[in-house]
Design an enzyme around this catalytic site. Structure first.
Site, short mmCIF file in Angstrom:
data_model
loop_
_atom_site.label_atom_id
_atom_site.label_comp_id
_atom_site.label_asym_id
_atom_site.label_seq_id
_atom_site.Cartn_x
_atom_site.Cartn_y
_atom_site.Cartn_z
N ASP A 11 44.64 36.24 45.80
CA ASP A 11 43.37 36.23 46.54
C ASP A 11 42.93 34.79 46.77
O ASP A 11 42.89 33.98 45.85
CB ASP A 11 42.30 36.98 45.74
CG ASP A 11 41.08 37.32 46.56
OD1 ASP A 11 40.47 36.40 47.13
OD2 ASP A 11 40.72 38.51 46.65
N CYS A 51 38.25 39.48 51.98
CA CYS A 51 39.02 40.23 50.97
C CYS A 51 39.25 41.69 51.32
O CYS A 51 40.39 42.15 51.42
CB CYS A 51 38.30 40.14 49.62
SG CYS A 51 38.03 38.46 49.03
N HIS A 101 39.44 46.78 46.01
CA HIS A 101 38.42 46.34 46.96
C HIS A 101 38.34 47.22 48.21
O HIS A 101 37.91 46.76 49.27
CB HIS A 101 38.67 44.88 47.38
CG HIS A 101 37.40 44.08 47.50
ND1 HIS A 101 37.38 42.78 47.93
CD2 HIS A 101 36.12 44.40 47.26
CE1 HIS A 101 36.15 42.33 47.94
NE2 HIS A 101 35.36 43.29 47.53
#
Length: 501
Positions: A11, A51, A101
């Protein structure tokens, strides 16, 4: 033949934070090893540099604007399937370990294993936090933890516990057909890392880039708003020593190395795909973080693939590729019985055997909103982008558009959107962008994307726009949608709709 696939991702890891992409100061020996044994892609792009939306495209093979994941904290549409159930239906043991997520909750997730993944290995950030005391939770979210007492202990981190579970899966199930996803939160802030990695980067500096002094004079207004006080800064004295960030980056590489060692031992012939969701601006164009810009610092992501016997070792590809192609690529690699029409990408497998052959002439990137939970981060910023091998066109619906010559101006300093010498290239890309928005059923599409101030031959605004209806293609096991005019199953998903006004 065994069907074994590992997808690993990080990430907020820029392409130039992986040392094999040209900066040895970053110290990522395990990813360098993976590239040496496979192929490194120089022109790989995320579908949206945030994200959640990045993952929404990567793991569904559909665009965030149509799967409902076009902002952080937005859950996928109930009919959208991720790669897990698709691979599971093909007989693979599917496990997802790490940051998800995609459930529409907060940053950490809800701890609930979604359909298509092995619940015994499901481990999102909520499950990690549930293992910690209240004091440990708070420490896990503070960069200052690196400096307290003995600093960060390896076994206490999310990344280490994710890697532990991945190694365990490979030890127990590596002989079987499987799809394993290993999703690290690192090197995303709070940049926690054991002391040895911090010491490793005590003298590391991000290389200076000319675009850090970009005056943004001919750029979209929201970029200047985002830059804020940086517009007035003396840029020559920037502190580019992101020590903890770089330390966490090397720590993530170390944990990836542990997983790679387990792959080599238990599934050495597996297809291994590594990438990152997006980068970080890190002062380029006077901005930081990620958000509604299409600059390469956050959209051009690292992408490395190893597949023994298929991909030549040490290969480097200049082909344009996109995260949208990962799902159809994996399905093709495992010999799936069907690659559904609802998927927007296409398999890269044919290109893997001959990296001199391009699989895409253009790639597309989008932006809608950073996060619905936040009032800030620029709010709603509708952006659509198309790039070919040389040019990048960016349509910022609410303000100034952009065109860059990526060959002559790789740092994207000179906005050519009004330059008469580039009209043919600009307008051709614009036409392809509009066609892509229509074909992918972009819910934000309409005449306003065509009628830009610089497009002299734009058609007149009409309420019916193209006059087409574009119904959803059926997914595996679904019936075709019904035609509004007849009530019968549609024969064509795209067709001209009869006048109704």
């Amino acid at each position: 033949m065994k069907r074994r696939v590992v997808v690993m991702m990080t990430d907020t890891q820029r392409k130039d934070m992986v040392s094999c992409y040209g900066n040895p100061e970053m110290k990522t020996p395990n990813l360098d090893r993976l590239a040496a044994e496979g192929a490194r892609f120089e022109k790989a792009y995320t579908c949206q540099p945030v994200c959640g939306p990045a993952r929404a495209a990567l793991f569904t093979g559909t665009w965030p604007h149509i799967n409902n994941g076009w902002s952080n904290s937005m859950a996928l549409d109930a009919r959208t399937r991720t790669l897990g159930p698709r691979a599971q239906a093909e007989g693979l043991h599917t496990a997802y370990i790490g940051k998800w997520h995609l459930d529409g909750g907060d940053y950490f997730g809800d701890g609930i294993c979604p359909e298509g993944w092995d619940p015994d290995y499901w481990y999102d950030m909520k499950r990690y936090l549930d293992e910690l005391s209240a004091e440990e939770r708070m420490a896990s979210r503070r960069e200052e933890t690196n400096l307290i007492g003995d600093g960060v202990q390896e076994g206490d981190t999310f990344g280490h516990r994710v890697a532990d579970r991945a190694v365990d899966f490979l030890e127990k199930h590596g002989e079987n057909d499987f799809l394993l996803v290993v999703s690290f939160d690192e090197p995303h802030d709070p940049f926690l890392a054991p002391q040895r990695f911090i010491d490793m980067h005590k003298n590391t500096r991000l290389p200076w880039r000319k675009n850090m002094t970009d005056p943004l004079a001919d750029k979209p207004e929201h970029q200047r708003v985002w830059a804020g006080s940086r517009m007035e800064q003396d840029r020559e004295d920037l502190d580019l020593a992101y020590r903890n960030f770089f330390a966490c980056n090397s720590f993530a590489d170390y944990e990836i190395g542990r997983v790679l060692d387990a792959i080599d031992q238990h599934a050495p012939d597996a297809l291994v795909v590594y990438t990152s969701d997006h980068g970080d601006m890190l002062e380029s164009h006077r901005i930081i973080n990620k958000g509604p810009v299409m600059y390469d610092e956050i959209t051009n992501i690292p992408f490395i693939v190893r597949w023994p016997g298929v991909i030549p070792s040490g290969s480097v590809s200049e082909n344009l590729i996109s995260h949208i192609d990962v799902v159809p690529t994996v399905l093709d690699a495992i010999g799936a019985s069907e690659v559904p029409k609802v998927l927007h990408g296409k398999s890269m497998v044919p290109m893997f055997g001959n990296l001199s052959e391009s699989s895409s002439d253009e790639i597309f990137v989008e932006f809608g909103r950073y996060e619905i939970d936040h009032d800030g981060f620029g709010g709603f910023q509708p952006v659509r982008c198309v790039r070919n091998d040389r040019y990048k066109l960016v349509i910022n619906l609410l303000c100034t558009d952009e065109l860059y010559d990526m060959q002559e101006d790789p740092e994207e300093m000179v906005n050519l959107i009004e330059n008469p010498e580039h009209v043919p290239e600009r307008d051709s890309l614009h036409d392809k962008l509009i066609e892509w928005m229509n074909e992918t059923r972009d819910p934000f599409r309409g005449y306003y994307w065509q009628r830009r101030p610089w497009r002299a031959d734009a058609p007149s605004a009409t309420w019916e726009f193209t006059g087409c209806t574009r119904q959803r293609e059926p997914d595996t096991g679904e019936s075709r949608q019904l035609d509004y005019d007849t009530g019968m199953p549609m024969s064509e998903a795209v067709r001209h709709k009869r006048p109704c006004f």
